[in-house]
Design a protein around this motif. Structure first.
Motif, PDB file in Angstrom:
ATOM      1  N   UNK A  97     -31.505  34.404 157.546  1.00 34.17           N
ATOM      2  CA  UNK A  97     -32.025  35.746 157.276  1.00 34.17           C
ATOM      3  C   UNK A  97     -30.922  36.562 156.611  1.00 34.17           C
ATOM      4  N   UNK A  98     -31.323  37.635 155.951  1.00 32.82           N
ATOM      5  CA  UNK A  98     -30.375  38.525 155.269  1.00 32.82           C
ATOM      6  C   UNK A  98     -30.595  39.948 155.794  1.00 32.82           C
ATOM      7  N   UNK A  99     -29.979  40.304 156.908  1.00 36.48           N
ATOM      8  CA  UNK A  99     -30.241  41.606 157.534  1.00 36.48           C
ATOM      9  C   UNK A  99     -29.885  42.804 156.663  1.00 36.48           C
TER      10      UNK A  99
ATOM     11  N   UNK B 264     -36.906  40.797 156.416  1.00 39.91           N
ATOM     12  CA  UNK B 264     -36.536  39.856 157.460  1.00 39.91           C
ATOM     13  C   UNK B 264     -37.762  39.640 158.334  1.00 39.91           C
ATOM     14  N   UNK B 265     -38.201  38.398 158.531  1.00 37.64           N
ATOM     15  CA  UNK B 265     -39.392  38.159 159.366  1.00 37.64           C
ATOM     16  C   UNK B 265     -39.205  38.768 160.749  1.00 37.64           C
ATOM     17  N   UNK B 266     -40.244  39.338 161.324  1.00 37.12           N
ATOM     18  CA  UNK B 266     -40.107  39.983 162.618  1.00 37.12           C
ATOM     19  C   UNK B 266     -39.709  38.986 163.699  1.00 37.12           C
TER      20      UNK B 266
ATOM     21  N   UNK C  54     -31.352  33.191 162.361  1.00 34.98           N
ATOM     22  CA  UNK C  54     -32.100  33.600 163.553  1.00 34.98           C
ATOM     23  C   UNK C  54     -32.625  32.361 164.271  1.00 34.98           C
ATOM     24  N   UNK C  55     -32.382  32.294 165.567  1.00 37.94           N
ATOM     25  CA  UNK C  55     -32.843  31.198 166.389  1.00 37.94           C
ATOM     26  C   UNK C  55     -33.995  31.697 167.257  1.00 37.94           C
ATOM     27  N   UNK C  56     -35.154  31.047 167.169  1.00 39.90           N
ATOM     28  CA  UNK C  56     -36.314  31.417 167.977  1.00 39.90           C
ATOM     29  C   UNK C  56     -36.380  30.483 169.185  1.00 39.90           C
ATOM     30  N   UNK C  57     -36.096  31.027 170.352  1.00 42.77           N
ATOM     31  CA  UNK C  57     -35.902  30.215 171.549  1.00 42.77           C
ATOM     32  C   UNK C  57     -37.230  29.739 172.124  1.00 42.77           C
ATOM     33  N   UNK C  58     -37.305  28.483 172.520  1.00 46.29           N
ATOM     34  CA  UNK C  58     -38.523  28.004 173.189  1.00 46.29           C
ATOM     35  C   UNK C  58     -38.794  28.739 174.499  1.00 46.29           C
TER      36      UNK C  58
ATOM     37  N   UNK D 211     -37.438  42.853 168.926  1.00 49.28           N
ATOM     38  CA  UNK D 211     -36.148  43.548 168.928  1.00 49.28           C
ATOM     39  C   UNK D 211     -35.650  43.681 167.488  1.00 49.28           C
ATOM     40  N   UNK D 212     -35.291  44.899 167.103  1.00 45.65           N
ATOM     41  CA  UNK D 212     -34.920  45.183 165.718  1.00 45.65           C
ATOM     42  C   UNK D 212     -33.463  44.810 165.433  1.00 45.65           C
TER      43      UNK D 212
END
Length: 737
Positions: A174-176, A40-42, A188-192, A47-48
């Motif tokens: 992602x596939x945790x 899973x991309x970091x 996974x949402x990467x917030x601005x 946060x894990x």
């Protein structure tokens, strides 16, 4: 979800026995063939994610976990972490829900958050490449009744846009848990803009949900729609001291075939637009009359302090059955049963079972805190939507006829009670059903079977024509659970997670229930009830772990040593229990041949003289005791009983009965493989009974718990005569054809 009552009792008993003995080598084979998981991309903030093999927690949570115990002095029932405002429209012809939601999430942690995770559960049904279908294929079986998906019946959820304020939010699947890359149930949402500690952010999400033909929990059949796990739902950010976490971590697992759900408490404000003429039921309270526009009705439901929202719409529904219930500490509850015309006979029994459940659970655990309860009976051919739970809303089972003391009555009421009970263990006590399913499925199975036991309710599986000729065996609820539990070769600890199980999810229900039932027998009914009430008091509207339940049960019951022993052996681990009466012998203690000193002189009594003396003593005694029962006489009897232990150490009681009506009772609780007990008494032994109160339902075989000194063929004659009578009945039917 109800696991066993999805079949008739006959099939359930047979299937449970097969599952217990041969759940399959599928897991080992699947793991051997499984490709290495994709990384899973970091996350942007470091946060894990929770570990893919996370299971039962052993360390209790901190006292202030999720804001601490909800004492009733707080402004809200739960520490509301998330809020959903959703507007959704159902196209019943295409079985599509078009939605817009404003998802407001609060960062409870002490660090800024840049990446958040959402569950897209409906993507489990988009194709055979999902984790759900991959596991189904590896197991070689369908979900519950095995309904399949045909061409054109798949479902999915598509996020058409995600914004944080004016900024677009990029996201990726992602596939945790290391599932196939074709699983799209977590994104996974990467917030601005990072969400600062203690601050909140709102994500505006446009989405479209294509409902599948219902094969598992959610979907459509004809005009019936059960809409569950249908919107993007944010995962849970756990903090240090919560469920074993030592640093902030996201708990976001894929949608496994046999796992269910876990989410934060919050508020839901949901507007549902459907064609006029459709009956709608949903989580929460309806806000006024529906609004009509262009032939559509918009129904607005609001519910606080829950962690999910589900609803149903069907143009075939009969007029709902609506009643109210009141109980100490609870608001007045409006209870409604939604049902199709073909299952009208099920509506009133379901209503009664639901109201009885409100009374039972409120009395034995704690007050029901909500103002509504909706029971949905799915129509014919949509039974896989039945037997499932959501906050203030659950689905039951439907039957065309519900005769007293029938199998249909037992299944209908049993499923209704079970699904209501989830409103406590899954709903109010909000445990993590991915990692610790026993806290919901297992504890609920135990508690609702206690309710069936208190009602004196039994299953009568025989068809009416056999009942009319006197063949009508009845089974107690815990006896049915026992048949379905893998006792001889249990492979999975009840505390194991939902997906990494050799014998499937069934033992989470039945073995957990038996462990708790046997613990109740050991420490007493009042003690177990004190423990469960303490569990409810401490952990309502929070997210307990197995360790938190263990601590509450130990403190509340006052039986810490016993509770910790049982959890170590049968919750965090799994151990076979198999004690039996191996031998029983009882012999007269007669004078012995040989020499002896008498008045300083050694004399010898010959064998013949000894036999004469014994015979005379017996004759004199018989003359003096003409009515003495067999097994008594002038000489004492030495009785020996040998017990064998071929499993875990459990506290046992042995009762030996003697011919003079007396008995001896001894305890055996030692870590040893066998023990012989002996007595010298005036009478011969008659029988030896191990576990006379039937305290150990986990025991592999209860038939070897007792022995008689003399052969007793009464049981075999009884079963043989019943079998012959049944065979003769069948032959007589054949002869009339």
């Amino acid at each position: 979800m109800h696991f066993q009552a999805r079949r008739t009792l006959h099939a359930a008993l047979a299937a449970a026995v097969l599952a217990a003995g041969a759940a399959g080598a599928w897991l080992a084979q699947a793991q051997a063939n499984k490709p290495p998981p994709a990384a899973v991309p970091p996350a942007l903030d470091g946060i894990a994610l929770a570990a893919p093999d996370a299971a039962a927690i052993t360390t209790p949570s901190a006292a202030n976990a999720w804001g601490g115990v909800r004492t009733g002095d707080h402004a809200t029932l739960s520490d509301r972490v998330v809020g959903y405002r959703i507007e959704a429209t159902l196209d019943p012809a295409r079985h599509v829900v078009t939605g817009r939601q404003a998802l407001t999430w609060r960062n409870r942690s002490a660090v800024p958050v840049r990446s958040v995770y959402v569950h897209l559960y409906m993507n489990a049904f988009e194709g055979e490449g999902s984790t759900f279908f991959t596991e189904m294929r590896q197991r070689g079986e369908g979900f519950r009744s095995g309904v399949g998906t045909e061409d054109g019946e798949w479902g999915h959820i598509a996020m058409r846009g995600v914004r944080q304020g004016a900024a677009n939010v990029p996201w990726r699947f992602v596939q945790p848990d290391g599932g196939p890359s074709t699983d799209h149930t977590v994104a996974r949402l990467d917030l601005p803009e990072a969400v600062q500690p203690g601050a909140s952010t709102t994500l505006d999400i446009d989405f479209t949900t294509q409902l599948p033909r219902v094969i598992a929990r959610t979907g459509y059949f004809g005009s019936f729609h059960l809409v569950a796990q249908w919107f993007p739902k944010i995962a849970v950010l756990e903090l240090p001291g919560e469920r074993g976490a030592t640093s902030p971590r996201w708990n976001a697992h894929e949608f496994h075939m046999e796992s269910e759900f876990y989410a934060d408490f919050g508020s839901y404000d949901v507007s549902l637009t459907v064609p006029k003429g459709y009956t709608v039921g949903a989580t929460g309270e309806l806000q006024g009359k529906p609004l009509e526009k262009n032939g559509l009705l918009t129904h607005r439901y609001v519910q606080h302090d829950v962690h999910d929202f589900a609803w149903t719409a069907d143009k075939r529904s009969a007029a709902p059955l609506v009643e109210t219930w009141t109980g100490p500490g609870s608001p007045t509850v409006t209870v409604q049963v939604l049902f199709p015309p073909e299952y009208e006979a099920s509506a009133k029994p379901a209503m009664k079972a639901a109201k009885d459940s409100l009374s039972w659970f409120s009395r034995t655990l704690g007050p029901y805190p909500y103002r509504t309860l909706t029971v949905v009976i799915p129509p014919y051919n949509a039974t896989e939507a039945g037997g499932m739970e959501y906050p203030t809303f659950f689905t039951a089972s439907g039957h065309a006829t519900v005769e007293p003391n029938s199998l249909d009555e037992f299944l209908l009421e049993g499923v209704t009670i079970h699904e209501f009970g989830h409103g406590y263990f899954y709903g109010i006590l909000a445990s993590n059903e991915f990692e610790e399913p026993m806290l919901d499925e297992g504890l609920n199975e135990y508690w609702d079977n206690r309710m069936l036991r208190e009602r004196g309710q039994q299953a009568h599986p025989m068809p009416p024509f056999l009942k009319r000729i006197g063949i009508d065996p009845a089974f107690d609820a815990f006896d049915i659970v026992r048949v379905g539990s893998p006792r001889d070769k249990p492979a999975d600890a009840p505390g194991q997670n939902a997906w990494n199980r050799l014998q499937g999810i069934g033992p989470v229900y039945n073995r957990t229930a038996l462990v708790m039932r046997d613990l109740e027998e050991r420490i007493g009914r009042e003690a177990i009830e004190r423990g469960f009430k303490e569990y409810y008091r401490r952990w309502k509207f929070r997210h307990p772990s197995v360790a938190d339940f263990r601590e509450a049960l130990a403190d509340g019951s006052g039986q810490r040593a016993v509770v910790e022993e049982v959890f170590a052996a049968q919750m965090y681990a799994v151990a076979r229990v198999d004690d039996r009466v191996s031998e029983i012998a009882s012999e007269e203690v007669l004078p012995l041949a040989g020499t002896r000193l008498e008045n300083g002189k050694r004399i010898e009594e010959t064998r013949a003289d000894l036999d004469k003396r014994i015979a005379k003593v017996r004759a004199d005694w018989k003359k003096a005791n003409p009515d003495a029962k067999e097994g008594r006489g002038p000489f004492p009897w030495r009785t020996q009983v040998t017990l064998r232990r071929e499993g875990a150490n459990v506290p046992q009681t042995l009762v030996v009965h003697f011919a003079d009506g007396s008995s001896e009772t001894v305890a055996w609780h030692a870590n040893e493989k066998w023990r012989t007990f002996s007595w010298t008494k005036p009478a011969r032994a008659v029988s030896a009974v191990l576990d006379p109160r039937r305290s150990h339902y986990l025991d592999v075989n209860k038939l070897d718990d007792s022995r008689t000194l003399d052969k007793d063929s009464r049981a075999s004659r009884r079963w043989a005569s019943d079998a012959m009578a049944f065979i003769q009945l069948l032959l007589s039917f054949i002869a009339t054809v």
